[in-house]
Design an enzyme around this catalytic site. Sequence first.
Site, mmCIF file in Angstrom:
data_model
loop_
_atom_site.group_PDB
_atom_site.id
_atom_site.type_symbol
_atom_site.label_atom_id
_atom_site.label_comp_id
_atom_site.label_asym_id
_atom_site.label_seq_id
_atom_site.Cartn_x
_atom_site.Cartn_y
_atom_site.Cartn_z
ATOM 1 C CG LEU A 22 -1.843 -1.187 1.412
ATOM 2 C CD1 LEU A 22 -2.880 -0.871 2.481
ATOM 3 C CD2 LEU A 22 -2.551 -1.522 0.098
ATOM 4 N N GLY A 77 3.151 -9.179 5.682
ATOM 5 C CA GLY A 77 3.679 -8.416 6.824
ATOM 6 C C GLY A 77 3.380 -6.953 6.591
ATOM 7 N N GLY A 78 3.056 -6.220 7.672
ATOM 8 C CA GLY A 78 2.779 -4.787 7.564
ATOM 9 C C GLY A 78 1.692 -4.510 6.547
ATOM 10 C CG ASP A 79 2.369 -1.311 3.848
ATOM 11 O OD1 ASP A 79 3.368 -2.036 4.061
ATOM 12 O OD2 ASP A 79 2.436 -0.196 3.292
ATOM 13 C CD GLU A 80 6.307 -5.710 2.678
ATOM 14 O OE1 GLU A 80 7.239 -4.992 2.305
ATOM 15 O OE2 GLU A 80 6.469 -6.768 3.316
#
Length: 819
Positions: free
Chosen positions: A425, A465-468
């Site tokens: 994102l 992970g995170g925005d991935e």
Amino acid sequence: MVLMAIFITVVIAILINQNHYSLTKDIGSLRENFYSSERKSIQNRVINVAEQIESEKQRTETLLQEDVKQRVNEALSIANNLYKTHQGESPERLKQILLEALRPIRFNQGRGYYFIYDLDGTNIMHPILTHIEGKNLWDLQDVRGSYVIRDLANLAKNSQQAYHRWWWSKPEILNSEFDKIGYVAHFEPFNWFIGTGEYVVDVEQDIQRRLIARISDYQYEDDGYIFIMNSKGALLSHPNSSLIGVERLDAVDKTGKKYVKELIDTAKNGGGFVRYHSLYTPTGSSDSSKLSFVIYLPDWDWVIGTGVYLRPVEDFLSDREAQITERNQRELEQVILASVFGALALGIISLMIGNAVGKRFRRLKTQISSDFRQLESAKDQLQYQALHDSLTSLPNRAYLIDFIRQAISSSSQDNTLTAVMFVDLDDFKKVNDAFGHSIGDKLLTQVGQRFDALLRSNQLVSRFGGDEFVFCFPNLGSVSDAERIAASIREIFQSEIEVEGKVISSSCSIGVSLYPQDGLNPEDLIAKADTALYTSKARRKGKVLFFDESINKRVQYELTLEKQLRCAIKNDELYMVYQPQIELCSGKIESVEALLRWHNPELGHVSPVELIRKAEEIGLIHEIGQFVIRTACQTIVKACPNGDNALGLSINISPSQLIAKDFLSVLNTIIDEEKIDRQRITIEITENVLIDDLEIVTPILTQLREHGFAISLDDFGTGFSSLSYLCNLPINEIKIDRSFVDKMLINEQSDALIRAIIAIGKAHSMKVVAEGIETNEQNQHLLAHDCHLGQGYFYAKPLLIDDLMDFKQSNITTSCINK
Ligand code: C2E
Ligand code: MG
Ligand code: MG
């Protein structure tokens, strides 16, 4: 129960066996004990009798001696009495009376008599051998050559009374010799000796007879008797009188055994037991089998023995055996009965316990199966958690890798492509910063749902992970399929997303890798997609980028750049150059811009733009920035000390360097340490630092100004170039980007912009520096525009300090000439 039945059977079998064994042992020992006591008893009896006989025998001689002495003393007292009472008679008459009195006297069953001799050996009286009376037997020898009469006369003469022993034949047995014991006494009135003698054998025979008579009468227990026989097998004593005296050496019993001979042989060989069938069967018994003990008395040639008839013994033993057997049987029955009852009781108890345990076990089983179900569900949950992301419930990295592996194998089978798309994102951090992490999380969840809704059955999206997010699309026919899918992913963001009433518009960048061309395993494909994404983001957000070799090369280059930069200061690869800034109206050098240079053995000359970007990226910028400030200040103050005409020094400061908390203090420290006037220093910042962090930067700039530093806005015109910066910020100088100078002569707009910037500068009392002046036309043009300072190859390229000093020297000269 079956086991118990088997166990009890085995126990009973063992008991029976043991019982049988102990019974046999008991009976065996009973038999043995009994026989051994019987043997001992008969042996003792025989030994007793033998001892009696022996003691009788021992007494024979004593008795004999006492007897003959007593007889002779009787004769002597008779003679003395007669001599005294007939004193008046003539000696001849007196002798006659004496002889008449003694001649008829007989004793010892008529065997015994008196003989009288005078001391010269002339026989006076011999009632048996009358023909020797009156004869002198002085020289008479016995069968062994002893002078019997001479010896007797001498004994009487010398000792008055004495025993004597000699060998004498018996009148009735010719050529025989028998031991004879005699006693003589001296009858002094007539110088006679009176004597008598007795054959030892006769006395012994007397004793034997007496003993046989006694033993014959001796009976013990019911049938017990002692038998005596000689070595010829003739019985001397036996209850069956018909057997007495019959020599039976060859007698055999009913089994053909020469038992008499065996009895004699055993006795002669030291004595012992013999088993045989006796000819004599005691009354009341049908069996004559017998066990006898015999010993031999060699002096008398006597075999003495006694025995037991075995029938009664066997009968007794049978009785006892029967009793023991019966008792054992009874005991066994009791034990078996007890065992059976015990087993039954145990069986019932074990059934009850088994039942109770069974109930508990069933309860436990139910409990266990329920626990197992819980465990299974917990396991499933754990498994789910292990393979899914807790926030979005999408598959996680582990699941993804496994999925890609399967997709690869499927694609390799049908020769299709598998696309791995790494989606990130754009500016998600800003969403978090602006709305908080909870909204950020919810945004991710909604995005995840939208992604998921895109998928067909054999496709997968995972949160990496995170925005991935990473997609995997197996079995694609061509690259354009992948492009279409990527586009559809991006389309998701075309409609805004509403989270808790807040409308968020977002976008994403996508890196794509394809199997087989970009990688043959999940890790490789993910890494390549990630690289493509990284590159895409670096270039411009909101794009799709398919991995290719150039990307790879770029990434490799970036990696090398990073690696080499980390050692650049240590390896002394960084150095500074200085580009002069010229007062356009006078042509005189007014200041220099310090520019960083990096020569690396592997990468060659690296552009400071690349270097600074990488340094910012990996956090080395502060270290490098300090190196720049210190080196530039040190070098310039050394080459051109503080003073009225001292050169100014412009230092480029990167945005992250500027906004670092300790920037001002570090700068001050270096300035103080290097002892360069603050007024000589201009801090060059670029527009983008103002765009990104205006609020943070403004107070820093103010402080810098307060500390006496000048501030220059570099590359003006390339960014948003908001004029409000110029009005509101404490800026001293504007640097017109060289791209405008470059096009100034051919592009009216550029020229107009330059004139406008110069005008604004004048209006705000700012210096205006034109960068990148390469030609005299540009120089003249800018001079005509009344631009204050110029910098560019037209005057000088960035120079090493020595070259700068040379330039400065020649500049002074030139500017003086111009004047
Ligand atoms: P800048 O600050 O705008 O620096 C001026 C750039 O223009 C320099 O490039 C200089 O060599 C180049 N230049 C000057 N005159 C001419 C000309 O007549 N023609 C052409 N074509 N170019 C000219 P350089 O040294 O490669 O620096 C590039 C940029 O790197 C700088 O732009 C600056 O932004 C940055 N930089 C360089 N040194 C440092 C440093 O020490 N710290 C920081 N933070 N940035 C630096
Ligand atoms: Mg600059
Ligand atoms: Mg510049």
